[in-house]
Scaffold this motif. Structure first.
Motif, PDB file in Angstrom:
ATOM      1  N   LEU A 129      40.471  34.694   4.687  1.00  0.00           N
ATOM      2  CA  LEU A 129      41.595  35.190   5.475  1.00  0.00           C
ATOM      3  C   LEU A 129      42.246  34.082   6.296  1.00  0.00           C
ATOM      4  CD1 LEU A 129      40.156  38.621   6.702  1.00  0.00           C
ATOM      5  CD2 LEU A 129      41.934  38.254   4.970  1.00  0.00           C
ATOM      6  N   ASP A 130      41.446  33.127   6.773  1.00  0.00           N
ATOM      7  CA  ASP A 130      41.972  32.036   7.605  1.00  0.00           C
ATOM      8  C   ASP A 130      42.570  30.888   6.805  1.00  0.00           C
ATOM      9  OD1 ASP A 130      41.201  33.373   9.895  1.00  0.00           O
ATOM     10  OD2 ASP A 130      39.369  32.186  10.195  1.00  0.00           O
ATOM     11  N   GLU A 131      41.972  30.562   5.659  1.00  0.00           N
ATOM     12  CA  GLU A 131      42.313  29.316   4.976  1.00  0.00           C
ATOM     13  C   GLU A 131      42.967  29.465   3.604  1.00  0.00           C
ATOM     14  OE1 GLU A 131      41.939  26.433   6.535  1.00  0.00           O
ATOM     15  OE2 GLU A 131      40.989  27.413   8.262  1.00  0.00           O
ATOM     16  N   HIS A 132      42.971  30.651   3.049  1.00  0.00           N
ATOM     17  CA  HIS A 132      43.488  30.849   1.693  1.00  0.00           C
ATOM     18  C   HIS A 132      44.393  32.074   1.680  1.00  0.00           C
ATOM     19  CE1 HIS A 132      40.641  27.854   0.227  1.00  0.00           C
ATOM     20  NE2 HIS A 132      39.744  28.442   0.982  1.00  0.00           N
ATOM     21  N   GLU A 133      44.927  32.390   0.531  1.00  0.00           N
ATOM     22  CA  GLU A 133      45.686  33.618   0.386  1.00  0.00           C
ATOM     23  C   GLU A 133      44.750  34.672  -0.190  1.00  0.00           C
ATOM     24  OE1 GLU A 133      49.687  35.542  -1.577  1.00  0.00           O
ATOM     25  OE2 GLU A 133      49.317  33.402  -1.811  1.00  0.00           O
ATOM     26  N   ALA A 134      44.388  35.635   0.642  1.00  0.00           N
ATOM     27  CA  ALA A 134      43.501  36.713   0.213  1.00  0.00           C
ATOM     28  C   ALA A 134      44.312  37.747  -0.553  1.00  0.00           C
ATOM     29  CB  ALA A 134      42.831  37.358   1.419  1.00  0.00           C
ATOM     30  N   VAL A 135      43.774  38.158  -1.707  1.00  0.00           N
ATOM     31  CA  VAL A 135      44.445  39.119  -2.566  1.00  0.00           C
ATOM     32  C   VAL A 135      43.494  40.279  -2.834  1.00  0.00           C
ATOM     33  CG1 VAL A 135      45.610  39.445  -4.774  1.00  0.00           C
ATOM     34  CG2 VAL A 135      45.690  37.204  -3.665  1.00  0.00           C
ATOM     35  N   ILE A 136      44.027  41.495  -2.749  1.00  0.00           N
ATOM     36  CA  ILE A 136      43.277  42.691  -3.088  1.00  0.00           C
ATOM     37  C   ILE A 136      44.236  43.654  -3.791  1.00  0.00           C
ATOM     38  CG2 ILE A 136      41.509  42.546  -1.291  1.00  0.00           C
ATOM     39  CD1 ILE A 136      43.180  44.309   0.470  1.00  0.00           C
ATOM     40  N   SER A 137      43.719  44.744  -4.313  1.00  0.00           N
ATOM     41  CA  SER A 137      44.577  45.763  -4.919  1.00  0.00           C
ATOM     42  C   SER A 137      44.395  47.065  -4.163  1.00  0.00           C
ATOM     43  CB  SER A 137      44.236  45.951  -6.398  1.00  0.00           C
ATOM     44  OG  SER A 137      42.993  46.604  -6.537  1.00  0.00           O
ATOM     45  N   SER A 138      45.344  47.988  -4.348  1.00  0.00           N
ATOM     46  CA  SER A 138      45.203  49.281  -3.671  1.00  0.00           C
ATOM     47  C   SER A 138      43.972  50.027  -4.187  1.00  0.00           C
ATOM     48  CB  SER A 138      46.462  50.123  -3.815  1.00  0.00           C
ATOM     49  OG  SER A 138      46.708  50.418  -5.162  1.00  0.00           O
ATOM     50  N   LEU A 139      43.591  49.797  -5.448  1.00  0.00           N
ATOM     51  CA  LEU A 139      42.368  50.398  -5.977  1.00  0.00           C
ATOM     52  C   LEU A 139      41.149  49.888  -5.205  1.00  0.00           C
ATOM     53  CD1 LEU A 139      40.796  52.121  -7.977  1.00  0.00           C
ATOM     54  CD2 LEU A 139      40.935  50.248  -9.624  1.00  0.00           C
ATOM     55  N   VAL A 140      41.111  48.598  -4.925  1.00  0.00           N
ATOM     56  CA  VAL A 140      40.016  48.030  -4.126  1.00  0.00           C
ATOM     57  C   VAL A 140      40.025  48.648  -2.732  1.00  0.00           C
ATOM     58  CG1 VAL A 140      39.227  45.926  -2.965  1.00  0.00           C
ATOM     59  CG2 VAL A 140      39.743  45.881  -5.410  1.00  0.00           C
ATOM     60  N   LEU A 141      41.201  48.804  -2.136  1.00  0.00           N
ATOM     61  CA  LEU A 141      41.268  49.405  -0.802  1.00  0.00           C
ATOM     62  C   LEU A 141      40.733  50.836  -0.808  1.00  0.00           C
ATOM     63  CD1 LEU A 141      44.716  48.097   0.467  1.00  0.00           C
ATOM     64  CD2 LEU A 141      42.439  47.415   1.264  1.00  0.00           C
ATOM     65  N   ARG A 142      41.077  51.603  -1.833  1.00  0.00           N
ATOM     66  CA  ARG A 142      40.569  52.980  -1.929  1.00  0.00           C
ATOM     67  C   ARG A 142      39.046  52.986  -2.132  1.00  0.00           C
ATOM     68  NH1 ARG A 142      45.255  53.451  -4.916  1.00  0.00           N
ATOM     69  NH2 ARG A 142      44.143  53.451  -6.897  1.00  0.00           N
TER      70      ARG A 142
END
Length: 135
Positions: free
Chosen positions: A28-41
């Motif tokens: 979160l501090d040093e890179h571009e964090a990527v997730i999907s809405s499926l992961v969030l659910r």
């Protein structure tokens, strides 16, 4: 670096302490964090049902992940082959986001090592790669 974080890594980070929490903070501090809405659910369900995290804690997790890039594969995107077909939409989302690294604790996914040039690493493997690069 674009780093896709799988559900199990995020759940471990926010429900327990240790390597996954340190890794998520670093991403979160040093890179571009990527997730999907499926992961969030999946994360919401896992935190509630498996770890019994109360609603206020789950809300804090959503706020912590607010800065992540949330992606979805285009509807016509072919799903990549994976040992577990239920993981294919998550892999497709990571690929659609042009993620460099997919970080997971899922042993079946880890056996793949990479998909279309996107490395699949365990949290420990990702830390080791960062350490080798001096990050």
């Amino acid at each position: 670096m674009r780093v896709f974080l799988d559900t199990n890594v995020l759940a471990s980070a926010f429900a327990t302490r240790g390597l996954c929490l340190d890794l998520v903070r670093h991403v979160l501090d040093e890179h571009e964090a990527v997730i999907s809405s499926l992961v969030l659910r999946e994360l919401e369900h896992t935190l509630k049902e498996n770890f019994r995290v109360p609603a206020t804690g789950r809300k804090a997790v959503r706020l912590a992940l607010f800065e992540c890039t949330v992606v979805e594969p285009p509807p016509a995107t072919p799903l990549p082959d994976s040992p577990d077909p239920s993981d294919a939409p998550i892999l497709a989302a990571a690929l659609a986001a042009n993620s460099d690294i997919f970080v997971t604790g899922d042993q079946a996914l880890l056996t793949m090592k990479d998909v279309e040039g996107m490395a699949i690493l365990s949290p420990r493997g990702f830390w080791e790669r960062l350490r080798q690069r001096g990050v």
